[in-house]
Design a protein around this motif. Structure first.
Motif, PDB file in Angstrom:
ATOM      1  N   PHE A 284      33.575 -28.916 -13.225  1.00 32.18           N
ATOM      2  CA  PHE A 284      34.486 -28.662 -12.413  1.00 32.18           C
ATOM      3  C   PHE A 284      34.025 -27.669 -11.287  1.00 32.18           C
ATOM      4  N   GLN A 285      34.291 -28.354 -10.111  1.00 34.89           N
ATOM      5  CA  GLN A 285      34.047 -27.573  -8.878  1.00 34.89           C
ATOM      6  C   GLN A 285      35.337 -27.729  -7.991  1.00 34.89           C
ATOM      7  N   GLN A 286      36.119 -26.704  -8.061  1.00 33.14           N
ATOM      8  CA  GLN A 286      37.582 -27.124  -7.406  1.00 33.14           C
ATOM      9  C   GLN A 286      37.861 -25.880  -6.581  1.00 33.14           C
ATOM     10  N   PHE A 287      37.020 -24.873  -6.526  1.00 29.66           N
ATOM     11  CA  PHE A 287      37.048 -23.819  -5.442  1.00 29.66           C
ATOM     12  C   PHE A 287      36.049 -23.555  -4.723  1.00 29.66           C
ATOM     13  N   PRO A 288      35.292 -24.197  -3.964  1.00 31.63           N
ATOM     14  CA  PRO A 288      34.300 -24.317  -3.347  1.00 31.63           C
ATOM     15  C   PRO A 288      33.796 -22.664  -2.868  1.00 31.63           C
ATOM     16  N   SER A 289      32.696 -22.190  -2.960  1.00 28.81           N
ATOM     17  CA  SER A 289      32.207 -20.928  -2.683  1.00 28.81           C
ATOM     18  C   SER A 289      32.034 -20.939  -0.982  1.00 28.81           C
ATOM     19  N   LYS A 290      32.904 -19.893  -0.371  1.00 31.09           N
ATOM     20  CA  LYS A 290      32.811 -20.011   1.112  1.00 31.09           C
ATOM     21  C   LYS A 290      31.554 -19.577   1.710  1.00 31.09           C
ATOM     22  N   ALA A 291      30.622 -18.900   0.895  1.00 28.93           N
ATOM     23  CA  ALA A 291      29.283 -18.663   1.302  1.00 28.93           C
ATOM     24  C   ALA A 291      28.329 -19.897   1.271  1.00 28.93           C
ATOM     25  N   GLU A 292      28.600 -20.761   0.244  1.00 28.38           N
ATOM     26  CA  GLU A 292      28.058 -21.979   0.026  1.00 28.38           C
ATOM     27  C   GLU A 292      28.543 -22.972   1.115  1.00 28.38           C
ATOM     28  N   GLU A 293      29.784 -23.048   1.626  1.00 28.18           N
ATOM     29  CA  GLU A 293      30.122 -23.818   2.772  1.00 28.18           C
ATOM     30  C   GLU A 293      29.519 -23.189   4.052  1.00 28.18           C
ATOM     31  N   GLY A 294      29.563 -21.880   4.105  1.00 27.35           N
ATOM     32  CA  GLY A 294      28.854 -21.513   5.295  1.00 27.35           C
ATOM     33  C   GLY A 294      27.607 -22.014   5.480  1.00 27.35           C
ATOM     34  N   ALA A 295      26.766 -21.898   4.484  1.00 26.09           N
ATOM     35  CA  ALA A 295      25.477 -22.437   4.571  1.00 26.09           C
ATOM     36  C   ALA A 295      25.253 -23.848   4.842  1.00 26.09           C
ATOM     37  N   CYS A 296      26.134 -24.615   4.636  1.00 23.96           N
ATOM     38  CA  CYS A 296      26.069 -26.135   4.988  1.00 23.96           C
ATOM     39  C   CYS A 296      26.486 -26.485   6.478  1.00 23.96           C
ATOM     40  N   THR A 297      26.963 -25.297   7.174  1.00 23.29           N
ATOM     41  CA  THR A 297      27.534 -25.568   8.707  1.00 23.29           C
ATOM     42  C   THR A 297      26.568 -26.326   9.511  1.00 23.29           C
ATOM     43  N   GLU A 298      25.266 -25.580   9.538  1.00 22.50           N
ATOM     44  CA  GLU A 298      24.107 -26.304  10.448  1.00 22.50           C
ATOM     45  C   GLU A 298      24.172 -27.974  10.396  1.00 22.50           C
ATOM     46  N   GLN A 299      23.832 -28.263   8.965  1.00 21.66           N
ATOM     47  CA  GLN A 299      23.660 -29.366   8.593  1.00 21.66           C
ATOM     48  C   GLN A 299      24.777 -30.467   9.037  1.00 21.66           C
ATOM     49  N   ILE A 300      25.953 -29.905   9.008  1.00 24.92           N
ATOM     50  CA  ILE A 300      27.187 -30.756   9.501  1.00 24.92           C
ATOM     51  C   ILE A 300      27.017 -30.775  10.945  1.00 24.92           C
ATOM     52  N   TYR A 301      27.066 -29.794  11.784  1.00 26.96           N
ATOM     53  CA  TYR A 301      26.853 -29.696  13.184  1.00 26.96           C
ATOM     54  C   TYR A 301      25.613 -30.782  13.697  1.00 26.96           C
ATOM     55  N   GLY A 302      24.622 -30.830  12.889  1.00 31.41           N
ATOM     56  CA  GLY A 302      23.772 -31.693  13.219  1.00 31.41           C
ATOM     57  C   GLY A 302      23.914 -32.862  13.392  1.00 31.41           C
ATOM     58  N   TRP A 303      24.672 -33.450  12.276  1.00 30.39           N
ATOM     59  CA  TRP A 303      25.255 -34.770  12.078  1.00 30.39           C
ATOM     60  C   TRP A 303      26.262 -34.975  13.068  1.00 30.39           C
ATOM     61  N   LEU A 304      26.894 -34.241  13.504  1.00 20.94           N
ATOM     62  CA  LEU A 304      27.934 -34.514  14.562  1.00 20.94           C
ATOM     63  C   LEU A 304      27.304 -34.490  15.903  1.00 20.94           C
ATOM     64  N   LYS A 305      26.256 -33.709  16.073  1.00 18.77           N
ATOM     65  CA  LYS A 305      25.678 -33.962  17.400  1.00 18.77           C
ATOM     66  C   LYS A 305      24.755 -35.097  17.450  1.00 18.77           C
ATOM     67  N   ASP A 306      24.106 -35.518  16.654  1.00 24.11           N
ATOM     68  CA  ASP A 306      23.196 -36.711  16.969  1.00 24.11           C
ATOM     69  C   ASP A 306      24.387 -37.996  16.574  1.00 24.11           C
ATOM     70  N   GLY A 307      25.603 -37.796  16.298  1.00 22.20           N
ATOM     71  CA  GLY A 307      26.214 -38.984  16.113  1.00 22.20           C
ATOM     72  C   GLY A 307      26.435 -39.754  15.011  1.00 22.20           C
ATOM     73  N   THR A 308      25.729 -39.241  14.004  1.00 22.85           N
ATOM     74  CA  THR A 308      25.603 -39.816  12.436  1.00 22.85           C
ATOM     75  C   THR A 308      26.779 -39.645  11.967  1.00 22.85           C
ATOM     76  N   ILE A 309      27.877 -38.546  12.128  1.00 25.70           N
ATOM     77  CA  ILE A 309      29.162 -38.731  11.690  1.00 25.70           C
ATOM     78  C   ILE A 309      30.221 -38.647  12.898  1.00 25.70           C
ATOM     79  N   ASP A 310      31.355 -38.996  12.956  1.00 25.66           N
ATOM     80  CA  ASP A 310      32.350 -38.954  13.761  1.00 25.66           C
ATOM     81  C   ASP A 310      33.705 -38.368  13.075  1.00 25.66           C
TER      82      ASP A 310
END
Length: 344
Positions: A284-310
């Motif tokens: 079960f993973q139903q309350f994601p760690s905010k620290a782990e979320e924060g660590a994913c920020t740059e990867q998400i921003y990278g996908w947004l910047k290069d148009g991989t995700i919209d």
């Protein structure tokens, strides 16, 4: 300020409450928007969210907020006035709000964020590590979707799903579609998606699913075993239906894993592993760690910047705050197909 409250009886109402106060390590933000969560928000309204017994109601609702910094404490260096930031909250405060508690309070006109660097080491609240600045190339209103994207990406990492794995995903709503998109970006070899709504299956194909099926009309085990005779490595519940756990037993390979991300309204289930392999894991993973979320920020921003995700691919509805009650009526009637956003 105005805030959205869910009462002891599950009724939604707008209340006037004081603007939150900040200390030297915090910043005050004026809310830009808050995403509607058909998992957490809906279950809090129905008083079925684990950890929130009836005696803690009434609650300020909302946990996917975005705000603009309007005031900073004297020790704050991470933020400046005008910054657009993710995850401002409104905490319970007996002096300001009396018995009104917090279900994070994102549907409020103002909120608070923390500068983790202003706290002694190890003393900052965990939410501080996911309260990050939104880049200028991202629309502030649409940026609420980043919160879901980070939760999903951090959960994929926690589940251990990796390149080359075979995965069956149940649920093709906003969260399920995000899992599907990210799993393909991360190199999943075979991705099978299920939903009971035909229109959502088309969305799943667009996001990268290799195979889609209506689980309400097909033989799920036959379809999965036809594609992966030895079973899939992972079954992922992105809905919150405990029956998926038992259904998944017959779909996983030996040593496979059933992963529950969707939040069930009940905290118990009868587990039947008679159809399971000898070796399996339930996670079960139903309350994601905010620290782990924060660590994913740059990867998400990278996908947004290069148009991989919209971000707009995941959003279907926008509502002004004045129509927040109408928005939740539509949510209850399943009339919001993807992500709905409340705009202040």
């Amino acid at each position: 300020m105005k805030t959205l409250v869910v009462t002891e009886t599950g009724k939604l109402e707008i209340r006037e409450i004081p603007i939150p106060e900040i200390d030297d390590r915090q910043a005050l933000v004026k809310m830009v928007c808050c995403g509607i969560c058909n998992g957490t928000d809906a279950k809090l309204i129905h008083r079925s969210f684990k950890g929130f017994p009836e005696e803690v109601y009434p609650l300020m609702l909302g946990h996917e907020a975005v705000g603009r910094v309007v005031e900073t404490g004297s020790a704050v260096t991470k933020y400046k006035k005008g910054d657009i930031v993710l995850l401002p909250f409104v905490d319970a405060d007996r002096e300001l709000y009396g018995e009104l508690n917090s279900g994070w309070g994102g549907y409020s006109e103002y909120g608070v964020i923390h500068d983790e660097g202003a706290y002694p080491e190890g003393e900052a609240p965990e939410c501080a590590y996911a309260q990050t600045i939104v880049p200028e190339y991202v629309d502030p209103v649409d940026s609420t979707m980043i919160i879901t994207l980070r939760e999903v990406l951090s959960s994929i990492k926690r589940f251990g799903i990796k390149k080359g794995d075979r995965v069956a995903v149940f649920g093709c709503g906003p969260v399920g579609l995000t899992f599907i998109r990210f799993l393909k970006l991360l190199g999943v070899k075979e991705l099978i998606a299920f939903d009971v709504v035909e229109e959502k299956l088309g969305d799943a194909l667009e996001k990268g699913a290799d195979h889609v099926f209506n689980s309400g009309t097909c033989d799920v085990k036959k379809e999965v075993r036809g594609i992966c005779p030895e079973g899939v490595d992972y079954v992922l519940d992105a809905v919150g239906i405990t029956a998926i756990i038992n259904q998944g037993m017959g779909l996983i390979r030996d040593g496979g894993k059933i992963c529950c991300y969707g939040i069930s309204p009940k905290s118990s289930a009868e587990i039947d592993w008679s159809d399971a392999p000898y070796n399996w894991t339930l996670q079960f993973q139903q309350f994601p760690s905010k620290a782990e979320e924060g660590a994913c920020t740059e990867q998400i921003y990278g996908w947004l910047k290069d148009g991989t995700i919209d971000l707009k691919d995941y959003i279907s509805d926008y509502f002004p705050f004045s129509e927040v009650l109408t928005a939740f009526e539509k949510l209850e009637k399943r009339q919001i197909s993807k992500k709905g956003i409340i705009v202040f």
